[in-house]
Design a protein around this motif. Structure first.
Motif, mmCIF file in Angstrom:
data_model
loop_
_atom_site.group_PDB
_atom_site.id
_atom_site.type_symbol
_atom_site.label_atom_id
_atom_site.label_comp_id
_atom_site.label_asym_id
_atom_site.label_seq_id
_atom_site.Cartn_x
_atom_site.Cartn_y
_atom_site.Cartn_z
ATOM 1 N N GLU A 141 1.002 -0.844 0.120
ATOM 2 C CA GLU A 141 -0.022 -0.270 -0.314
ATOM 3 C C GLU A 141 0.229 1.322 -0.168
ATOM 4 O O GLU A 141 0.418 2.392 -0.718
ATOM 5 N N MET A 142 1.600 1.641 1.267
ATOM 6 C CA MET A 142 3.107 2.387 1.043
ATOM 7 C C MET A 142 3.834 2.543 0.215
ATOM 8 O O MET A 142 4.086 3.620 -0.567
ATOM 9 N N GLY A 143 4.249 1.443 -1.123
ATOM 10 C CA GLY A 143 4.809 1.347 -1.692
ATOM 11 C C GLY A 143 4.346 2.394 -3.277
ATOM 12 O O GLY A 143 4.554 3.124 -3.482
ATOM 13 N N ARG A 144 2.898 1.863 -3.387
ATOM 14 C CA ARG A 144 2.007 2.418 -4.563
ATOM 15 C C ARG A 144 1.946 3.928 -4.239
ATOM 16 O O ARG A 144 1.889 4.393 -4.761
ATOM 17 N N ALA A 145 1.392 4.106 -2.830
ATOM 18 C CA ALA A 145 1.326 5.294 -2.201
ATOM 19 C C ALA A 145 1.814 7.045 -2.369
ATOM 20 O O ALA A 145 1.940 7.697 -3.583
ATOM 21 N N VAL A 146 3.016 6.109 -1.582
ATOM 22 C CA VAL A 146 4.123 7.053 -1.986
ATOM 23 C C VAL A 146 5.656 6.651 -3.232
ATOM 24 O O VAL A 146 5.534 8.082 -3.914
#
Ligand SMILES: [Zn+2]
Length: 673
Positions: A137-142
C-alpha cells in the motif's frame, strides 16, 4: 555453490548449441564483420586499433594484442567474473532455455562464497523493492505515485527494475535475515547499516543496531553490462528531512562506481546501432530519454566521469554527445569531462539545454518528438563550445586570456587525429583572436610533453611482466626443455607453425592417398590428415623445436596411438593459457592471412581447396628444415672431430644428408610446379 551437478549434461549441451559467440561477445564489444570473422577492440586491454577476433564458425575468440582467447564460456568467466555455472545460467536466460534448478537449502546458502552471496543478495533486494512498489500500500501510494508523477510509464519502470524501500527502520533487513542472509553480507552490500550501541548501560543490547540504508527512498538498481544487479541508487522523497537527495551503495567486491555507467545494460545495443552515445547527468534523465525513444543514453552515477567509464562507452562507439543543463553547475561538470574524453580518442559533441531545463524536464514539457528534434538540431562541437564559454568569463583580462589559450591548447593536444587537431587550431585561433602559428607552436610543445609522459608511464608498466603459467600436467614434458618462446605468437619456424595449423584445422579431414598394390596397380587408401602427418614424422623420428608446437603434436600422436579421433577443440578450453592462446591463434590465422590478401586484392585459393598438395608441401618443407638442421649439426661435429674414424663417419653421413636434401628438393619442386 555447487550448481554444476544441478544443471544436467543435456541442458548444458542445449545451451552451448544455442549460444552464438558473436552475439554474446557482441553484447559487450562492438564487432564488425570482416571476412569469416568478426573483429573489434579488445575488452581485456586498452587498444586503439582492433585486434580482437571472433570466429562464429569455430565458436572461439582471440586477441592478437594481449593473447586472451577461448570460447563463449571462458569469455563470460573472464569478462563478467562468472563461475562456470553462472555463465551457463546467463546463456540459458539469453537464449530462453529453461534450467530446472533445485531450491537451495540453508546449508548451500552458507556454503556459497562471499562474492556469490553479494550478487545473490543484491538481486534479492531488487526483486523485493520492485515488488513493494506495486504490491504494498505504501509502495503504491508513495513510490509508484512518485514515478508516475515524473511521467514514467509502468513499462519503463519495469524495464529499469525500479522499486521502493519502505520508510521503516529495519523492514528490508528483517526480510533478508528471514531469508537466510547473514549480517556480514548485509553490511558488505551496504543495504544495511550497523551501528555500535551508543552507551554501555546495563540495558543496552549487545547486538549492534541495524537499520536500512535506503529507508523511505525510491530505488534505482544499478546493473552490470550483462544485467546483474550490482548496487543501488536511492532518492529521498520527503522534503522535510535533512537527508541527501541521492544515496548510493558503497563500493564493494561487486560494485565499483567508477567502472559502471547507469543505463548501459539497457542502452548498449542502441549505442552500437546508432554509433553514438548520449551522456546525461542523472538516473531520471537516462530513464526519461529511453522512454522518449532515445535509448542510446547513459549517465555516470554518483561520480564525475572516469576514464574507465569512457572505455566502457568506447567498446560500443567512439562518438559521445554530452547533454547538460543550462545552469552554470551543469556546464562546469560537463567541461571537466571533456579532457578525459579527448584523451581517450573520443569524438565529443555537446547539446546545451535552455536555461533551467534538463533532458527530463524538456521531454516532459515538449514530448518525445520535440526532444529528438532538439537533440538533432542543437549539437555543437564541444571544444569550440568550451572555448566560447570560457572566453565569456575572460573579458579583457590579458592574464586570464593567456591561461585560456594554454588550457585550450592542452585540450587540443589530447586529440589523437592530426587533421582534427589542425582544424581545431584554425577555429580556436579565430575565436581567441590569436595568430594560428602561435597556437600551433604551443600545440607541438604540449604534444611532446604528453608523449614524454606516456613513454615514462609505459616504461613503468612494462617492467612488471606476467609470470609463466605452469605446464598442463596432461601433456608430457617437451623433449627440448627450453624456456618457452617469449612471444608465443611467433614460433621459430613457419613450416612448424603451418603443420600445426593443418593439424588443428583439418586434422580429421580424410585424404585419399595413392598406394601401389602388390599386383602393381594404383589404389587409394583413405587416411585422416592427422594420421598422415603423425605417420610421416614418426617414420623419420622427427620432432618440433618450438615447445608449444611439440605439445600440440604430441597430443595428436597420443590420440592416434590410442586409435581415437583427435579433438582440436580441447585446446580452446585448456587451462594452460599460453598453449590455449597459441592454438587458438593458429585456428584463426588462416582467415587472418587471407583477409590481408583480400585487402590487397590478390586471389588466394582457400586452404581446403588444395589440402592434399598443401599438406605434402608442408611436410616436405618441414623435413627439409630438419635435414638442414642435421647438416648444420654435422658441420659442427666435423669441425670438432679428433680422429680419422670420426671424420670418415661424418663425411659419409654428410653425403647421405645432402642426398636426402636433394631428393626432398626434387619432390618439393614437383609439388610446387
Ligand atoms: Zn587484448
Amino acid at each position: 555453490m555447487q550448481f554444476v551437478s544441478m544443471i544436467d549434461q543435456e541442458t548444458i549441451q542445449r545451451i552451448m548449441d544455442a549460444a552464438r559467440i558473436e552475439e554474446v561477445i557482441g553484447d559487450f564489444v562492438s564487432l564488425k564483420k570482416r571476412g569469416a570473422n568478426h573483429i573489434g577492440c579488445c575488452p581485456f586491454h586498452n587498444e586503439k586499433t582492433p585486434s580482437f577476433y571472433v570466429s562464429p564458425s569455430k565458436g572461439i575468440f582471440k586477441c592478437f594484442g594481449c593473447g586472451e582467447a577461448g570460447d563463449v564460456v571462458s569469455f563470460l568467466k573472464k569478462h563478467e567474473h562468472f563461475t562456470y555455472p553462472e555463465a551457463l545460467r546467463w546463456l540459458a536466460k539469453k537464449y530462453n532455455i529453461e534450467i530446472q534448478e533445485e531450491e537451495q537449502t540453508q546449508e548451500q546458502k552458507e556454503r556459497q562464497n562471499e562474492r556469490d552471496a553479494l550478487f545473490h543478495l543484491s538481486e534479492f533486494a531488487q526483486q523485493y523493492f520492485a515488488d513493494l512498489l506495486y504490491n504494498d500500500e505504501m509502495g503504491r501510494a508513495v513510490g509508484l505515485s512518485y514515478f508516475h508523477g515524473r511521467g514514467l510509464s509502468d513499462e519503463i519502470i519495469k524495464r529499469f527494475g525500479l522499486g521502493y524501500c519502505l520508510d521503516e527502520w529495519t523492514n528490508f533487513t528483517d526480510h533478508a535475515r528471514k531469508n537466510g542472509y547473514s549480517d556480514t553480507i548485509l553490511e558488505k552490500t551496504g543495504l544495511t547499516i550497523f551501528k555500535d550501541p551508543e552507551s554501555q548501560t546495563p540495558n543496552s543490547e549487545l547486538r549492534r543496531k541495524a537499520y536500512d540504508r535506503f529507508r523511505g527512498r525510491v530505488m534505482f538498481p544499478i546493473y552490470s553490462i550483462s544485467g546483474r544487479v550490482l548496487g543501488f541508487s536511492g532518492r529521498v522523497l520527503s522534503s522535510e528531512k535533512q537527508a541527501a537527495k541521492y544515496v548510493n551503495s558503497p563500493d564493494s567486491d561487486i560494485y565499483n562506481k567508477s567502472r559502471i555507467l547507469y543505463g548501459l545494460f539497457q542502452a548498449r545495443s542502441a549505442i552500437s546501432k546508432a554509433d553514438k552515445c548520449y551522456l546525461v547527468e542523472g538516473n531520471i534523465d537516462v530513464i526519461s530519454m529511453h522512454q522518449s525513444g532515445v535509448e542510446n543514453t547513459v549517465a555516470s552515477c554518483g561520480t564525475s566521469l572516469t576514464t574507465e567509464q569512457i572505455r566502457l562507452i568506447k567498446r560500443y562507439t567512439p562518438n559521445v554527445t554530452v547533454l547538460y543543463d543550462g545552469d552554470s553547475a551543469g556546464i562546469k561538470a560537463a567541461l571537466r569531462a571533456v579532457n578525459l574524453l579527448f584523451a581517450e580518442g573520443m569524438h565529443v559533441r555537446c547539446v546545451l539545454f535552455p536555461d533551467g531545463e534538463d533532458p527530463d524536464s524538456y521531454a516532459q514539457k515538449n514530448g518525445s518528438t520535440a526532444l529528438q528534434e532538439y537533440l538533432a538540431t542543437h549539437e555543437d562541437n564541444f571544444l569550440i563550445f568550451k572555448t566560447r564559454v570560457l572566453l565569456d568569463g575572460v573579458k579583457n583580462d590579458p592574464i586570464r586570456k593567456a591561461e585560456l589559450v594554454k588550457d585550450t591548447v592542452a585540450t587540443i593536444a589530447l586529440v589523437p587525429d592530426l587533421i582534427e587537431r589542425t582544424e581545431y587550431i584554425a577555429q580556436c585561433a579565430h575565436l581567441l583572436d590569436v595568430p594560428e602559428e602561435a597556437l600551433a607552436s604551443e600545440l607541438s610543445k604540449a604534444i611532446n610533453q604528453n608523449r614524454l609522459k606516456a613513454y615514462e608511464e609505459e616504461k613503468k608498466t612494462t617492467t612488471q611482466e606476467k609470470p609463466d603459467n605452469p605446464v598442463n600436467p596432461e601433456f608430457p614434458a617437451t623433449p627440448n626443455p627450453e624456456p618457452r618462446t617469449s612471444n608465443p605468437e611467433l614460433p621459430t619456424d613457419p613450416s612448424e607453425r603451418h603443420l600445426i595449423q593443418l593439424l588443428l584445422n583439418y586434422g580429421n579431414h580424410t585424404i585419399d592417398f595413392p598406394v601401389t598394390a602388390e599386383d602393381g596397380s594404383q589404389q587409394y587408401d583413405t587416411y585422416s590428415l592427422a594420421e598422415l602427418v603423425v605417420n610421416e614424422l614418426q617414420a623419420d623420428e622427427l620432432s618440433f623445436t618450438d615447445p608449444l608446437c611439440q605439445q600440440v603434436y604430441q597430443y595428436y600422436c597420443d590420440a592416434i596411438d590410442r586409435g581415437e579421433a583427435p579433438d582440436a577443440s580441447r585446446f580452446i578450453t585448456i587451462d594452460d593459457e599460453a598453449l590455449r592462446s597459441f592454438a587458438i591463434s593458429l585456428m584463426l590465422d588462416t582467415y587472418r592471412i587471407s583477409d590481408t590478401w583480400r585487402q590487397k586484392q590478390v586471389f588466394v585459393p582457400s586452404l581446403e581447396d588444395n589440402l592434399q598438395s598443401d599438406l605434402t608441401e608442408t611436410i616436405l618443407t618441414f623435413k627439409m628444415k630438419c635435414v638442414d638442421g642435421r647438416i648444420a649439426d654435422n658441420a659442427r661435429s666435423f669441425r670438432e672431430a679428433k680422429t680419422e674414424e670420426d671424420i670418415d663417419r661424418l663425411l659419409a653421413e654428410k653425403k647421405q644428408l645432402v642426398d636426402l636434401r636433394r631428393q626432398i628438393g626434387l619432390m618439393l619442386h614437383r609439388v610446387i610446379n
